[in-house]
Design an enzyme around this catalytic site. Structure first.
Site, short mmCIF file in Angstrom:
data_model
loop_
_atom_site.label_atom_id
_atom_site.label_comp_id
_atom_site.label_asym_id
_atom_site.label_seq_id
_atom_site.Cartn_x
_atom_site.Cartn_y
_atom_site.Cartn_z
N ASP A 227 0.88 -1.17 0.00
CA ASP A 227 0.00 0.00 0.00
C ASP A 227 0.92 1.22 0.00
O ASP A 227 2.10 1.14 0.38
CB ASP A 227 -0.95 0.01 1.21
CG ASP A 227 -2.11 0.98 0.99
OD1 ASP A 227 -2.04 1.82 0.06
OD2 ASP A 227 -3.10 0.91 1.74
C1 BGC Z 1 -4.88 3.49 0.14
C2 BGC Z 1 -5.03 2.54 -1.03
C3 BGC Z 1 -4.84 3.29 -2.32
C4 BGC Z 1 -3.47 3.96 -2.30
C5 BGC Z 1 -3.17 4.76 -3.54
C6 BGC Z 1 -3.58 4.27 0.07
O1 BGC Z 1 -3.53 5.25 1.05
O2 BGC Z 1 -4.92 2.78 1.35
O3 BGC Z 1 -6.29 1.94 -1.00
O4 BGC Z 1 -4.95 2.41 -3.39
O5 BGC Z 1 -3.41 4.86 -1.21
O6 BGC Z 1 -3.97 5.88 -3.61
#
Ligand code: BGC
Length: 810
Positions: A227
């Site tokens: 993530d």
């Molecule tokens: C979120 C993800 C997301 C990623 C990119 C993260 O903070 O938890 O779900 O895909 O950011 O935006």
């Protein structure tokens, strides 16, 4: 691509650099030697930023916002997630996006998780099936997916440092099971590991999760991507099974990897293996997707699709006759949510919608005479007496018993739920309930229908004041048009709840151990999540799992299943008839009820489902498959699932509390030897106000000592700790935090404190861990600075002062 040949072409530095992204949304191209690919959010629409910047969630190109996962799940129809995935894939191809970051399939442990709207269900079977169809369908279009957030990431509070402590059985049966289904049935291109720790180790460097379970047990052969900013101890991450760090980590982790390589902690063979995995999983995708790029997308058709899908998702929670509304009645619409409609949540999934037609306009277009009165403001919970009075006056002036329908729009407003923060109760804004109370006092209750919104269970204690409730969830950009379809009866509601609506938050199983102000998150309720808890412990609920009404009625007439299960796959057949006067769709749910056991087991578990469309008087027989896993539990001693022998009831049901037909089956299988009745007697007692067993009991179930992050003292702090925790421990830290908070104010000039992106960023800074901040601040927060903060937090000032004076005297 010949991976071996390409690897030979890359320098060691390039191979190391390839392990982390390039900017926020791309892979690295090794100085032009290989193609780079673009990946971007997801999950219910495309969120591609117009200009690439770290942390910018506002400025994305227009895209279709489909019903969010909480709504999509209520369709109980894998074709719904499949259809939206195909359309999103087309929009992705037009924008040359190779991977869409979704779907999210975390289990809804508590109604309060701020990101519940992005997840499907409290039940792993339903969540897993919907995620699988999304993935299969998107990948069929040649666009990759990222199944997220792996795993046990069921709260937003302290999401970057919290430690989900889950016993292995609950982990495998509940929290990992939806991921397992999706991995095995759909093989997602990538799988995104979450921010949190699971049983002591961060997901990003958790070998048990990323290698032993995901690869060795489930046979996953795609790539694990972090993530955004979830990597902690980057060398350990790659050794544990991570394949790509996203985003680029501002060069910090590349340096760390290089140092480790120079120290000999990373061998050339490892580096080739890791870089090879990136080439295989990402670069090849770039080659494939290039040829498939679309130039045109029919956004109008996608809006119509979003509308049709939401028609299948909305759940009719109550209907004493106010719905559908016949065309000869007038409608008074009350509530700002009818005008500025809430159709999605805040955070990384926030879509810049292509079309928006609100419910007022849509109902007018449907041919109704409509009067609208705002009644309350979406921006506050406090009653605006002028707005409320205007609404009451409008009703007094225009309402005619039996000839007017009051459509009252209410629900959770933007600031209530979003990525990065949780709710603290299930209440809806007080200004809405106060006005509803007042209106219900001046009109006949049978003329009031509520249209409600929200991404997670909320309070419906006002239900007895109204005749009907149509719950739209967060239904995507066409939600206004969908309201018109359902209110008019052009579409017949067929959604069923994919989660339980509790009476009160204190009845929910995890509420005592959810979102604590420290990092230890004990999953003491174990497998008793959602309906598994309410049904096993006979806890009353507002609306049960699987529940949802229709404008027609259905009769279940026949169930057929083999008498004995010998291990091979079997089929259960159920016949259903539409016994009403309008066409409609019904979801037949198949549950198993194990015989009374002497070990921990839910009284009832969902094992299959099928949605069928039926014209009046039409009858269909549906076939639902069951297999060994349907009768299994995870046997911790054997470290595998085991089919448990016994006599089971198979139930065909319209909801978990509405069993229509039953039959019995004798299951041949193993015996379960853990007699938990003696080991964990508390579990067998009534637990009406959430599960509560002692720490010792839970530790016994957990099978190892619990961590104790909550009692961090000076000396315990390091880069894995939250900025807020570290800075609170020193004056320097507190000053630093103050400066940061002032800086955020400048970054969002004119933004309200309740704005979801503002709240998300603020919580992210307060609760983000230091290593993540170094990597993701684009160089603004350096490692040196964080080292000083940690040093300060760990320092015993009195001892330091004593040492200082001792030195001086000497
Ligand atoms: C979120 C993800 C997301 C990623 C990119 C993260 O903070 O938890 O779900 O895909 O950011 O935006």
């Amino acid at each position: 691509m010949n991976i071996e040949q390409t690897l030979k072409n890359l320098t060691t530095d390039e191979k190391i650099r390839l392990l982390t992204g390039d900017g926020a949304w791309h892979t690295y191209d090794c100085n032009g030697k290989i193609p780079k690919i673009c990946m971007t959010d997801g999950p219910h629409g495309l969120r591609k930023v117009a200009v690439e910047k770290h942390g910018d969630i506002e400025n994305s190109i227009p895209a279709t916002c489909f019903p969010t996962a909480c709504a999509a799940a209520s369709s109980w129809n894998p074709e719904v997630t499949a259809a939206m995935a195909t359309a999103i894939a087309q929009e992705a191809k037009k924008e040359n996006v190779a991977i869409v970051l979704g779907p999210g399939t975390n289990i809804k442990r508590s109604p309060l998780c701020g990101r519940n709207f992005e997840y499907y269900s409290e039940d792993p079977l339903l969540a897993g099936k919907l995620a699988s169809s999304f993935i299969n369908s998107m990948q069929k279009e040649g666009v990759g997916t990222s199944l997220k957030h792996f795993a046990a990431n069921s709260q937003e509070t302290r999401r970057m440092t919290s430690n989900s402590e889950v016993d292995e059985r609950a982990l495998r049966e509940i929290y990992l099971a939806a991921f397992e289904t999706a991995v095995k049935e759909a093989n997602p291109t990538t799988l995104m590991c979450s921010y949190n720790r699971i049983n002591g180790e961060f997901a990003s460097n958790n070998k048990h999760l990323l290698t032993e379970i995901l690869r060795d047990d489930w046979g996953y052969n795609g790539a694990v991507v972090s993530d955004w900013g979830a990597t902690n101890d980057v060398v350990k991450c790659f050794k544990s099974g991570l394949n790509l760090e996203m985003p680029d980590g501002s060069g910090f982790h590349t340096k760390e990897l290089k140092k480790a390589y120079e120290r000999g902690e990373i061998t050339d063979a490892e580096l080739d293996k890791w870089a090879g995995a990136v080439l295989k999983n990402f670069t090849e995708l770039a080659e494939r997707s290039d040829g498939a790029t679309l130039t045109e997308v029919d956004f109008k058709a996608h809006n119509d699709l979003a509308r049709r899908l939401e028609d299948e998702c909305a759940v009719l929670l109550k209907n004493d006759g106010a719905l559908p509304v016949s065309k000869d009645r007038d409608i008074i619409i009350i509530g700002e949510l009818a005008d500025n409609m809430r159709f999605q949540g805040g955070g990384s999934s926030h879509i810049n919608a292509t079309f928006k037609k609100n419910a007022i306009e849509s109902l007018q277009d449907a041919g109704y005479t409509v009067i609208y009165t705002k009644g309350y403001s979406n921006d506050t919970d406090v009653t605006d007496t002028a707005l409320a009075k205007e609404a009451i006056d409008t009703v007094l002036k225009n309402y005619q018993r039996n000839r007017t329908t009051i459509l009252f729009f209410l629900g959770l407003t933007e600031s209530y739920e979003g990525e990065g923060y949780d709710r603290t109760d299930i209440n809806i804004p007080g200004n809405q309930t106060e006005l509803l109370e007042a209106i219900s006092g001046i009109v006949d209750q049978k003329d009031i229908a509520v249209v409600s919104f929200g991404g997670a269970p909320m309070d419906f204690s006002w239900e007895d004041k109204v005749s009907s409730i149509l719950h739209m969830y967060l239904g995507g950009q066409a939600v206004g048009e969908s309201v018109a379809d359902l209110v008019s009866g052009v579409a017949n509601p067929s959604g069923k709840l994919a989660e339980t609506m509790p009476l009160e938050i204190k009845h929910t199983p995890a509420h005592r151990y959810f979102a604590a102000p420290h990092d230890d998150v004990e999953y003491r309720e174990s497998i008793f999540v959602g309906y598994r808890y309410y049904e096993t412990y006979n806890v009353p609920v507002r609306y049960p799992f699987g529940y949802g009404l229709s404008y027609t009625t259905f009769a279940y007439t026949d169930i057929k299943a083999p008498e004995v299960f010998e291990g091979n796959d079997i089929e259960v057949q159920v016949t259903v008839k539409n016994t009403g006067t309008v066409a409609g769709a019904e979801t037949i749910q198949l549950y198993i009820l194990p015989d009374k056991e002497n070990f921990l087991r839910s009284a009832i578990e969902l094992k299959g489902f099928k949605k069928v469309f039926l014209n009046p008087d039409e009858e269909k027989t549906v076939t639902i498959p069951l297999n060994a896993r349907s009768f299994s539990v995870f046997d911790v001693d054997k470290n595998s699932f085991a089919t448990i022998a016994g006599v089971y009831t198979i139930a065909a049901a319209a909801s978990v509390r509405d069993i229509r037909l039953k039959t019995q089956i004798v299951v041949q299988g193993d015996k379960y030897f853990r007699d938990e009745r003696d080991l964990f007697p508390d579990y067998f007692k009534p637990q009406p106000d959430g599960m509560d067993i002692s720490r010792e009991q839970f530790e016994a179930l957990y099978g190892r000592p619990l961590t104790n992050f909550r009692n961090r003292r000076r000396g315990d702090f390091d880069l894995t700790c939250a900025l807020g925790d570290v800075t609170r421990k020193s004056l320097f830290g507190r000053i630093f935090r103050l400066i940061l908070n002032i800086a955020i104010g400048f970054m969002f000039p004119g933004k309200k404190k309740t704005d979801p992106s503002f709240k998300m960023l603020k919580m992210g800074l307060e609760e983000g861990n230091l290593e993540g901040l170094i990597a993701n601040s684009g160089g603004m927060i350096s490692k040196k600075l964080c080292d000083v903060l940690v040093l300060n937090a760990n320092r015993h000032y009195l001892k330091a002062l004593a040492r200082f004076f001792a030195k001086k005297e000497a």
